[in-house]
Motif scaffolding. Structure first.
Motif, short mmCIF file in Angstrom:
data_model
loop_
_atom_site.label_atom_id
_atom_site.label_comp_id
_atom_site.label_asym_id
_atom_site.label_seq_id
_atom_site.Cartn_x
_atom_site.Cartn_y
_atom_site.Cartn_z
N ILE A 64 -2.01 10.96 -4.39
CA ILE A 64 -0.66 10.54 -4.76
C ILE A 64 -0.74 9.71 -6.04
N PRO A 71 -9.76 5.88 -13.57
CA PRO A 71 -8.60 6.15 -12.69
C PRO A 71 -8.91 7.07 -11.51
N GLU A 72 -10.07 7.70 -11.52
CA GLU A 72 -10.43 8.62 -10.42
C GLU A 72 -11.30 7.95 -9.36
N THR A 117 -8.27 5.85 -5.46
CA THR A 117 -7.04 6.67 -5.50
C THR A 117 -6.25 6.53 -4.20
N LEU A 118 -4.96 6.83 -4.33
CA LEU A 118 -4.07 6.86 -3.16
C LEU A 118 -4.07 8.27 -2.61
N ARG A 119 -4.25 8.36 -1.30
CA ARG A 119 -4.28 9.70 -0.69
C ARG A 119 -3.52 9.74 0.62
N VAL A 168 -6.50 -0.40 -8.04
CA VAL A 168 -6.34 0.89 -8.75
C VAL A 168 -6.08 0.62 -10.23
N ASP A 169 -5.25 -0.39 -10.50
CA ASP A 169 -4.92 -0.76 -11.87
C ASP A 169 -6.12 -1.31 -12.64
N LEU A 213 -2.07 -2.14 -5.08
CA LEU A 213 -2.64 -1.26 -6.11
C LEU A 213 -3.26 -2.04 -7.28
N LYS A 243 -0.03 6.82 -8.57
CA LYS A 243 0.27 5.41 -8.25
C LYS A 243 1.71 5.04 -8.61
N PHE A 244 2.32 5.76 -9.53
CA PHE A 244 3.71 5.47 -9.88
C PHE A 244 4.70 6.09 -8.87
N SER A 247 -3.19 7.42 -19.40
CA SER A 247 -3.31 7.32 -17.95
C SER A 247 -4.26 6.19 -17.55
N MET A 273 -4.62 14.72 0.10
CA MET A 273 -3.83 14.99 -1.10
C MET A 273 -3.64 13.70 -1.89
N GLU A 324 -2.04 2.70 -18.41
CA GLU A 324 -0.77 2.42 -17.76
C GLU A 324 -0.97 1.65 -16.47
N SER A 325 -0.18 0.61 -16.33
CA SER A 325 -0.31 -0.24 -15.15
C SER A 325 0.94 -0.16 -14.29
N VAL A 326 0.73 -0.17 -12.99
CA VAL A 326 1.87 -0.13 -12.06
C VAL A 326 2.35 -1.55 -11.77
#
Lengths: 285, 56
Positions: free
Chosen positions: B3, A277-278, A281-283, A271-272, A268, B5-6, A14, B1, A17-19
């Motif tokens: 989400i 990773p915490e 974050t996307l929320r 994020v990458d 992102l 990233k993927f 986790s 909440m 891994e890159s988006v």
């Protein structure tokens, strides 16, 4: 507490891994789609071949909106198709901010590619994620200058809306970057100048057109802060390493402090890049 | 909440397509039917050539 082998492997996966490959794939798809639309129009085939690239630009919808409301006609080279793309882009903006700029806009993709090319041509051997290379270009524009230049796109947006009220063609028609690059048809010197300026500016500074000149970006920026999906930074976990600043394609200064910037294109990259990773974050909400 | 990233690219593509479908329901996709709202400069040029030919 000791971690099991599976937990360790999942945790490592986790983190690594890159988006980015997914983003590149989507960007290339939309870039090729835009080229295909431009090519489709210049190929022989009669009126059924559809509209020019101008008809697929979301900003065309903004340019022709006033005239359409008042007269029921669209400006020349635009059509109802512009409204549909505009609706899709603005709907997406309300949900996910300027994700269109970061993931779908073909001009953004070209600018990202040209910035990478400039890095390679001016001294960077291998790009290490989060590490500032020794390349000459693209440069980082000083924060104070950047702050003032950001207003140019809003001025362009307002001017275009005003001029569109008394226009036959869209006000930016003669100097449209999309038309210059994707129409495969450069009938005027001005369009050649626009194309060359776009290429050089993209190599000079990251996404210079997006940040300072794009009126569509200006419109979306207004809605960026109220989007449903947002990036959030856990300030307690952030160690201010600035690795995310290096990777940000919009060159947002101190990303972790300005994560809600109107310039954020939700690519992102931060994020990458972040080691934890915490932290970013996307929320929803 | 939170989400993943993927999941984000899936969401943005789905939202984009959903709004295009809504636009289609409102009849805002004339190109798919081969009809034109405005005209490209090439079409205007072709119209001029046709008109010129008819006049000659």
């Amino acid at each position: 507490m000791t971690m099991t082998t599976t937990e360790k492997s999942t945790s490592k996966k986790s983190k690594n891994e890159s988006v980015l490959p997914v983003r590149r794939g989507i960007q290339i798809f939309f870039l090729l789609l835009t080229f295909a639309i431009g090519l489709r129009h210049i190929m022989p085939g009669g009126p059924s071949r559809g509209g020019a690239i101008d008809s697929f630009c979301p900003f065309g919808g903004v340019e022709t909106l006033f005239v359409y409301i008042t007269t029921g006609q669209t400006l020349q080279t635009t059509s109802l198709m512009n409204f549909s793309v505009l609706l899709a882009v603005m709907g997406l903006t309300l949900v996910a901010g300027r994700a269109f700029c970061g993931w779908m806009c073909p001009l953004g993709t070209l600018q990202d590619a040209l910035a990478r090319l400039a890095r390679r041509l001016t001294g960077e051997q291998k790009h290490v994620l989060g590490k500032r290379g020794k390349h000459l270009f693209p440069i980082t524009i000083p924060v104070q200058v950047d702050r003032w230049l950001n207003y140019i796109k809003y001025i362009i947006l307002i001017a275009v809306v005003i001029f569109s009220m008394q226009s036959v063609y869209p006000p930016l028609h003669d100097m449209c970057v999309v038309r210059a690059i994707f129409s495969f048809h450069l009938p005027t010197t001005l369009l050649w100048v626009v194309t060359v300026a776009f290429v050089l500016s993209s190599m000079f500074a990251k996404r210079l057109f997006c940040r300072y000149l794009c009126p569509m970006g200006a419109l979306m920026a207004v809605f960026n802060k109220i989007s449903i999906i947002r990036l959030k930074v856990n300030q307690e976990k952030c160690n201010q390493c600035s690795r995310c600043d290096v990777e940000c394609p919009m060159d947002i200064p101190a990303v972790s402090q300005n994560i809600r910037s109107v310039e954020c294109v939700r690519c992102l990259a931060c994020v990458d890049t972040c080691a934890d990773p915490e932290t970013i974050t996307l929320r929803i909400g | 909440m939170k989400i993943d990233k993927f999941a984000f690219p899936v969401i943005i593509i789905a939202v984009f397509i959903a709004f295009l479908v809504i636009a289609m329901m409102f009849g805002l996709l004339p190109m798919l039917g081969g009809k034109h709202g405005g005209h490209s400069e090439l079409q205007l040029f072709e119209s001029c050539v046709t008109l010129q030919g008819q006049l000659a």
